[in-house]
Design a protein around this motif. Structure first.
Motif, short mmCIF file in Angstrom:
data_model
loop_
_atom_site.label_atom_id
_atom_site.label_comp_id
_atom_site.label_asym_id
_atom_site.label_seq_id
_atom_site.Cartn_x
_atom_site.Cartn_y
_atom_site.Cartn_z
N GLN A 148 0.98 -0.84 0.00
CA GLN A 148 -0.03 0.05 -0.05
C GLN A 148 0.62 1.18 0.21
N LEU A 149 2.06 0.87 -0.03
CA LEU A 149 3.13 2.21 0.06
C LEU A 149 4.07 2.74 -1.52
N SER A 150 4.39 3.72 -1.39
CA SER A 150 5.25 4.38 -2.32
C SER A 150 6.03 3.39 -2.51
N GLY A 151 7.00 3.15 -3.58
CA GLY A 151 8.67 2.78 -3.62
C GLY A 151 9.00 3.50 -2.70
N GLY A 152 9.29 4.60 -2.60
CA GLY A 152 10.37 5.69 -1.64
C GLY A 152 9.67 5.35 -0.38
N GLN A 153 8.32 5.19 0.00
CA GLN A 153 7.97 4.76 1.88
C GLN A 153 8.35 3.58 1.96
N GLN A 154 8.36 2.76 0.82
CA GLN A 154 9.08 1.08 1.15
C GLN A 154 10.51 1.84 1.51
N GLN A 155 11.44 2.39 0.85
CA GLN A 155 12.78 1.89 1.12
C GLN A 155 12.81 2.60 2.39
N ARG A 156 12.11 4.12 2.76
CA ARG A 156 12.72 3.82 4.24
C ARG A 156 11.89 2.89 5.96
N VAL A 157 10.65 2.61 4.78
CA VAL A 157 10.77 1.42 6.20
C VAL A 157 11.15 0.72 6.46
N ALA A 158 12.69 -0.17 4.92
CA ALA A 158 13.43 -1.04 5.15
C ALA A 158 14.41 -0.76 5.67
N ILE A 159 14.51 0.74 5.73
CA ILE A 159 15.57 2.10 6.60
C ILE A 159 15.26 1.33 7.72
N ALA A 160 14.32 1.55 8.11
CA ALA A 160 13.46 1.73 9.63
C ALA A 160 13.91 0.42 10.05
N ARG A 161 13.02 -0.18 9.68
CA ARG A 161 12.94 -1.91 10.10
C ARG A 161 15.07 -2.40 10.20
N SER A 162 15.83 -2.13 9.80
CA SER A 162 17.60 -2.04 9.87
C SER A 162 17.87 -1.45 11.04
N LEU A 163 17.34 -0.08 11.29
CA LEU A 163 17.70 0.70 12.84
C LEU A 163 17.35 -0.09 13.87
N CYS A 164 16.42 -0.52 13.53
CA CYS A 164 15.28 -1.38 15.12
C CYS A 164 16.20 -2.45 15.51
N MET A 165 17.56 -3.01 14.49
CA MET A 165 18.22 -3.94 15.42
C MET A 165 19.41 -3.01 15.96
N ASN A 166 19.59 -1.35 15.69
CA ASN A 166 20.60 -1.06 16.25
C ASN A 166 21.84 -1.61 15.73
N PRO A 167 22.26 -1.22 14.29
CA PRO A 167 23.21 -1.62 13.80
C PRO A 167 24.66 -0.85 13.58
N LYS A 168 26.06 -1.39 13.85
CA LYS A 168 27.04 -0.82 13.97
C LYS A 168 26.93 -0.50 12.51
N VAL A 169 26.49 -0.89 11.14
CA VAL A 169 27.04 -0.77 10.74
C VAL A 169 25.68 -0.64 9.60
N MET A 170 25.53 0.27 8.60
CA MET A 170 24.67 0.00 7.33
C MET A 170 25.46 0.20 6.13
N LEU A 171 25.24 -0.96 5.39
CA LEU A 171 25.80 -1.27 4.27
C LEU A 171 24.12 -1.05 2.95
N PHE A 172 23.88 -0.25 2.10
CA PHE A 172 22.55 -0.12 1.41
C PHE A 172 23.20 -0.32 -0.27
N ASP A 173 22.68 -1.12 -0.69
CA ASP A 173 23.59 -1.19 -2.55
C ASP A 173 22.35 -1.11 -3.31
N GLU A 174 22.45 0.52 -3.86
CA GLU A 174 21.68 1.03 -4.81
C GLU A 174 20.81 1.24 -4.45
N PRO A 175 19.82 1.60 -2.97
CA PRO A 175 18.77 1.29 -2.46
C PRO A 175 18.04 2.98 -3.12
N THR A 176 18.64 3.09 -4.12
CA THR A 176 17.74 4.22 -5.25
C THR A 176 17.40 4.02 -6.64
#
Ligand code: ADP
Ligand code: MG
Length: 252
Positions: A148-176
């Motif tokens: 039900q979300l736009s692509g940009g919103q889904q990608q922001r959810v994906a970022i939020a989901r990763s952050l919820c694990m309190n990671p030491k490092v974030m890897l992005f593979d062509e996120p846009t």
């Protein structure tokens, strides 16, 4: 406090030493040496097929390397579950295709890993999820499903989901790169926000404006090798190799 260098340095989040990988007889990574320090932001660019995704996927063990060493937060990655757990806990990953669970709500997507991997209580997982959905500016979408979300919103959810694990490092593979042009900025703005908060980031992207404003270091890969790396200023104004110049000529 130990000196911030040498193999035990707490300052090194990711270290790759002589990493090599083959797909059958095709060598996709050739002798990769790379250190990512705490708080460092690195952009990796290079032609399609140069091994950028494979490099990222070896760091979070979606692919196995065959030679050399990879350590994450001081733990060498090997065949044992404990080490895979380390990666799942410490390393956040955002893909080109958002990879959200379609049958779970946005909130549930964000709560799942902390509850399963970290043993966080439901109440705490929910509070953390809402905090990060706030941070990526879509708390109002919490009860919707990804479809039900736009692509940009889904990608922001994906970022939020990763952050919820309190990671030491974030890897992005062509996120846009799978996003419609009007949605690229909202995702880049979210990533810039992370950078401003001091997150350690390794980003494969061809968004050179992002690289210029956010990266401490730009790495250019071609044919499985790190061909050159430099500060964004030097990288863009005075690329050293002909391969880099030719690549930049095509994308800028
Ligand atoms: P990039 O992300 O820079 O476009 P990749 O890491 O995806 O590059 O791929 C590097 C090379 O490895 C390409 O030639 C690709 O075709 C090949 N490759 C990637 N994944 C596989 C696979 N699972 N099996 C065989 N070859 C692969
Ligand atoms: Mg790729």
């Amino acid at each position: 406090m130990t000196v911030a260098s040498g193999p035990m340095s707490a300052d090194v989040v990711i270290r790759m030493e002589g990493v090599q990988k083959w797909y059958d007889h095709f060598q996709v990574l050739k002798d990769i040496d790379l250190e990512v320090h705490r708080g460092e932001r690195i952009v990796i660019c290079g032609p399609s097929g140069s091994g950028k995704s494979t490099l990222i996927r070896c760091i979070n063990q979606l692919e196995r390397h065959q030679k050399g060493r990879i350590t994450v937060n001081g733990v060498e990655l090997g065949p044992h579950h404990r080490q895979l757990d380390t990666v799942r806990r410490e390393v956040g990953m955002v893909f080109q295709s958002f990879n959200l669970f379609p049958h779970l709500t946005v909130l549930e997507n964000c709560m799942l890993a902390p509850m399963k991997v970290r043993g966080t209580t439901k109440a705490d997982a929910k509070a953390t999820a809402l905090r990060y959905l706030e941070r990526v500016r879509i708390p109002e979408q919490a009860d919707k499903y990804p479809g039900q979300l736009s692509g940009g919103q889904q990608q922001r959810v994906a970022i939020a989901r990763s952050l919820c694990m309190n990671p030491k490092v974030m890897l992005f593979d062509e996120p846009t790169s799978a996003l419609d042009p009007e949605m690229v900025k909202e995702v880049l703005d979210t990533m810039i926000g992370l950078a401003e908060d001091g997150m350690t980031m390794l980003c494969v992207t061809h968004e050179m404006g992002f690289a210029k404003s956010v990266a401490h270091r730009v790495i250019f890969m071609d044919r499985g090798e790190i061909v050159e790396q430099n500060t964004p200023e030097a990288f863009f104004s005075a690329p050293k190799s002909e391969r880099t110049r030719s690549f930049l000529g095509q994308i800028l």
